[in-house]
Enzyme design. Structure first.
Site, short mmCIF file in Angstrom:
data_model
loop_
_atom_site.label_atom_id
_atom_site.label_comp_id
_atom_site.label_asym_id
_atom_site.label_seq_id
_atom_site.Cartn_x
_atom_site.Cartn_y
_atom_site.Cartn_z
N GLU A 281 19.33 -16.05 -35.03
CA GLU A 281 18.76 -15.53 -33.77
C GLU A 281 19.84 -14.91 -32.89
O GLU A 281 20.03 -15.33 -31.75
CB GLU A 281 18.09 -16.67 -32.99
CG GLU A 281 17.00 -17.41 -33.72
CD GLU A 281 16.56 -18.68 -32.97
OE1 GLU A 281 17.09 -18.98 -31.88
OE2 GLU A 281 15.69 -19.39 -33.49
N PRO A 282 20.58 -13.92 -33.38
CA PRO A 282 21.64 -13.37 -32.53
C PRO A 282 21.09 -12.44 -31.45
O PRO A 282 20.14 -11.69 -31.69
CB PRO A 282 22.50 -12.56 -33.52
CG PRO A 282 21.57 -12.22 -34.63
CD PRO A 282 20.49 -13.27 -34.68
N GLY A 283 21.64 -12.52 -30.28
CA GLY A 283 21.25 -11.62 -29.20
C GLY A 283 22.47 -10.79 -28.77
O GLY A 283 22.65 -9.64 -29.17
N ARG A 284 23.32 -11.45 -28.00
CA ARG A 284 24.48 -10.78 -27.42
C ARG A 284 25.31 -9.98 -28.45
O ARG A 284 25.71 -8.85 -28.19
CB ARG A 284 25.39 -11.82 -26.78
CG ARG A 284 26.53 -11.25 -25.96
CD ARG A 284 27.53 -12.34 -25.55
NE ARG A 284 26.93 -13.55 -25.12
CZ ARG A 284 26.72 -13.90 -23.84
NH1 ARG A 284 27.11 -13.10 -22.88
NH2 ARG A 284 26.16 -15.05 -23.54
N ARG A 320 25.69 -11.12 -14.31
CA ARG A 320 26.58 -12.04 -15.02
C ARG A 320 27.82 -12.46 -14.22
O ARG A 320 28.16 -13.64 -14.19
CB ARG A 320 27.01 -11.47 -16.38
CG ARG A 320 25.82 -11.13 -17.30
CD ARG A 320 26.23 -10.88 -18.73
NE ARG A 320 26.72 -12.08 -19.36
CZ ARG A 320 27.99 -12.36 -19.54
NH1 ARG A 320 28.92 -11.49 -19.20
NH2 ARG A 320 28.35 -13.50 -20.08
N CYS A 353 23.73 -7.90 0.13
CA CYS A 353 24.24 -8.71 1.24
C CYS A 353 24.46 -10.15 0.83
O CYS A 353 23.73 -11.06 1.25
CB CYS A 353 23.28 -8.61 2.42
SG CYS A 353 23.28 -6.94 3.03
N GLU A 354 25.44 -10.36 -0.01
CA GLU A 354 25.85 -11.69 -0.49
C GLU A 354 27.33 -11.61 -0.81
O GLU A 354 27.76 -10.63 -1.45
CB GLU A 354 25.15 -12.04 -1.81
CG GLU A 354 23.66 -12.09 -1.78
CD GLU A 354 23.11 -13.50 -1.61
OE1 GLU A 354 23.88 -14.47 -1.57
OE2 GLU A 354 21.89 -13.59 -1.50
N TYR A 381 22.16 -9.05 -21.60
CA TYR A 381 21.97 -9.82 -20.37
C TYR A 381 22.40 -9.02 -19.14
O TYR A 381 22.91 -9.57 -18.17
CB TYR A 381 22.69 -11.17 -20.46
CG TYR A 381 22.29 -11.96 -21.67
CD1 TYR A 381 21.01 -12.48 -21.77
CD2 TYR A 381 23.17 -12.18 -22.74
CE1 TYR A 381 20.61 -13.18 -22.90
CE2 TYR A 381 22.78 -12.89 -23.87
CZ TYR A 381 21.50 -13.39 -23.93
OH TYR A 381 21.10 -14.09 -25.05
N1 LLP Z 1 18.14 -18.36 -29.55
C1 LLP Z 1 17.86 -19.14 -28.49
C2 LLP Z 1 16.89 -20.23 -28.65
C3 LLP Z 1 18.48 -18.89 -27.25
O1 LLP Z 1 18.20 -19.67 -26.22
C4 LLP Z 1 19.39 -17.81 -27.13
C5 LLP Z 1 20.04 -17.52 -25.85
C6 LLP Z 1 19.64 -17.03 -28.27
C7 LLP Z 1 19.01 -17.33 -29.47
C8 LLP Z 1 20.57 -15.85 -28.24
O2 LLP Z 1 21.89 -16.22 -27.96
P1 LLP Z 1 23.06 -15.12 -28.02
O3 LLP Z 1 23.23 -14.73 -29.46
O4 LLP Z 1 22.66 -13.98 -27.18
O5 LLP Z 1 24.22 -15.85 -27.48
N2 LLP Z 1 22.35 -14.96 -19.74
C9 LLP Z 1 23.49 -15.57 -20.38
C10 LLP Z 1 23.18 -15.94 -21.81
C11 LLP Z 1 21.98 -16.85 -21.95
C12 LLP Z 1 21.63 -17.17 -23.37
C13 LLP Z 1 20.35 -17.92 -23.47
N3 LLP Z 1 19.88 -18.19 -24.80
C14 LLP Z 1 24.69 -14.65 -20.25
O6 LLP Z 1 24.56 -13.59 -19.67
O7 LLP Z 1 25.78 -15.00 -20.69
#
Ligand code: LLP
Length: 425
Positions: A281-284, A320, A353-354, A381
């Site tokens: 489940e990669p996002g970032r 962030r 304004c913060e 993000y």
């Molecule tokens: N799977 C689950 C269940 C998750 O909760 C997350 C991220 C991911 C996959 C994806 O993770 P990644 O590969 O993107 O690290 N807003 C924060 C990051 C929050 C991540 C939340 N969960 C930031 O800007 O650093």
């Protein structure tokens, strides 16, 4: 050296480009604040995961919370990805982008009955269930629909991912997942519920992880459970190892997907689990370094203690730094040697304004009002966490590929912001 993306480069005349396009020119054409994403960088990031998993049954489920623009989702769907979703809204976006529900895994601690029903009707591949009460409700909703819900339990392996506390998710004190010590009984409970069908096991330990060892520890704990479950006659088809792989914002050196996965796959093989499907489940790591946020310098405000470079993007556009004290690279879209002589140390701050409204602190930049800056590694993000605080419309988004640029989200107008409100007349 620009951190992060091979698709970002500066030409001999000092102009910053993403793929073949000049960022200064895109800022003039589409206005600022502006998110710009490289489609090729996203495709290259997926390809790296696919190479690392070649020859194995696998599914890469892009964690779309990182960046949920339809064109971004479409890029990943076309590359063969599935999606990790955390709401009914995200499911609707996947379908609108042309993704298929049977490649969707549904995570999150607080799924509503309506969202469960929506996901069952769409035919998602799996629910990553995070508590016993959720199991019971899902069983009820599935029964009412006359179907069996495919289920994987998200296990909290209690390992320290060594990242920011707000983005650690696999420790005992986090709200996520089912405690490792309760996982066996919870699986037994799930097996008794008639409208559930156990398909896998799942864990996700945090985000922006830059070391392999926490993943190895989590994997071992998950495999211990799989072996114990199978000894009790429960069959586990897939192993979902979550996301979390970090990226380079400034000087981090995270492993590549290959460097992360090779030792994990070796461990899976050594323990006799080669036949299992691997879900990630990669996002970032799929989108972070594919994007930048462009902003224009409004005013310079030199001071005795601190000097401020005030720009037209704020914490509402990119949260962030304010939320996690995250350090993100900031560079000028156009550098020139004359100006470099007048470089100064600035706090780059927004118009909100913060006092927490800052994008970067103590940055050496040679800038003048009207110049454009690029906040690097802003593809993940960034826009997905943007808000309308201070009645600020959200930024526009552009995607580039080669020498083509397309607007993939229009800038929000102020009337968009109060369209749903009513006066008391
Ligand atoms: N799977 C689950 C269940 C998750 O909760 C997350 C991220 C991911 C996959 C994806 O993770 P990644 O590969 O993107 O690290 N807003 C924060 C990051 C929050 C991540 C939340 N969960 C930031 O800007 O650093």
């Amino acid at each position: 050296m620009l951190p992060g993306s091979p698709f970002l480069h500066r030409d001999a005349a000092g102009s910053l480009h993403l793929e073949a396009l000049e960022l200064n020119e895109l800022a003039s054409r589409f206005g600022t604040p502006l998110y710009v994403y490289s489609r090729s960088a996203m495709q290259a990031a997926v390809a790296a995961y696919q190479r690392a998993l070649a020859g194995r049954q696998h599914l890469i489920c892009y964690a779309m919370k990182a960046n949920a623009n339809l064109a971004v989702l479409q890029t990943f769907a076309q590359a063969g990805c599935g999606f990790d979703i955390v709401s009914g809204g995200e499911l609707a976006r996947v379908l609108a982008a042309g993704g298929s529900a049977d490649k969707v895994v549904f995570s999150g601690v607080g799924k509503t009955r309506a969202e469960m029903a929506q996901a069952l009707e769409a035919g998602v591949r799996c629910f990553n269930v995070e508590s016993i009460p959720e199991l019971a409700v899902l069983d009820e909703v599935a029964r009412a629909h006359g179907v069996r819900a495919p289920v994987s339990l998200r296990v909290n392996p209690d390992v320290d991912p060594k990242t920011h506390p707000y983005i650690s998710t696999g420790l005992k004190g986090n709200k996520f997942g089912i405690a490792h010590s309760e996982a066996l009984v919870t699986y037994q409970r799930a097996a008794e519920l008639q409208s559930l069908h156990i398909t896998g096991i799942d864990c996700h330990i945090g985000s922006q992880i830059t070391e392999v060892s926490p993943y190895q520890d989590a994997l071992d704990r998950v495999l211990d459970l799989v072996e114990a479950l199978e000894a009790q006659g429960l069959s586990i088809h897939h192993l979902d190892l979550g996301g979390g792989l970090g990226i380079t914002y400034t000087d981090e050196t995270p492993p590549t997907p290959e460097q992360l996965l090779a030792p994990l796959l070796a461990r899976i093989d050594a323990r006799g689990h080669s036949q299992r499907e691997i879900v990630l489940e990669p996002g970032r790591s799929l989108v972070g370094n594919a994007g930048v946020m462009l902003t224009e310098v409004l005013f310079l405000k030199p001071g005795e203690q601190k000097s401020f470079c005030i720009v037209d993007a704020g914490m509402n556009d990119l949260m962030r730094p304010a939320m996690y004290e995250a350090t993100m690279g900031i560079v000028a879209c156009q550098t020139n040697t004359e100006k470099a002589k007048t470089a100064h140390t600035w706090d780059v701050v927004g118009p909100v304004c913060e006092s927490g409204d800052w994008l970067g602190r103590d940055r050496d930049l040679a800038v003048a009002p009207g110049d454009r800056l690029a906040v690097l590694s802003a593809g993940a993000y960034g826009m997905s966490m943007a808000s309308n605080y201070n009645a600020r419309g959200r930024a526009a988004e552009v995607m580039v590929e080669g020498d083509q640029a397309r607007l993939i989200r229009e800038r929000e107008s102020v009337s968009d912001l109060y369209r749903l409100e009513k006066r008391w007349d």
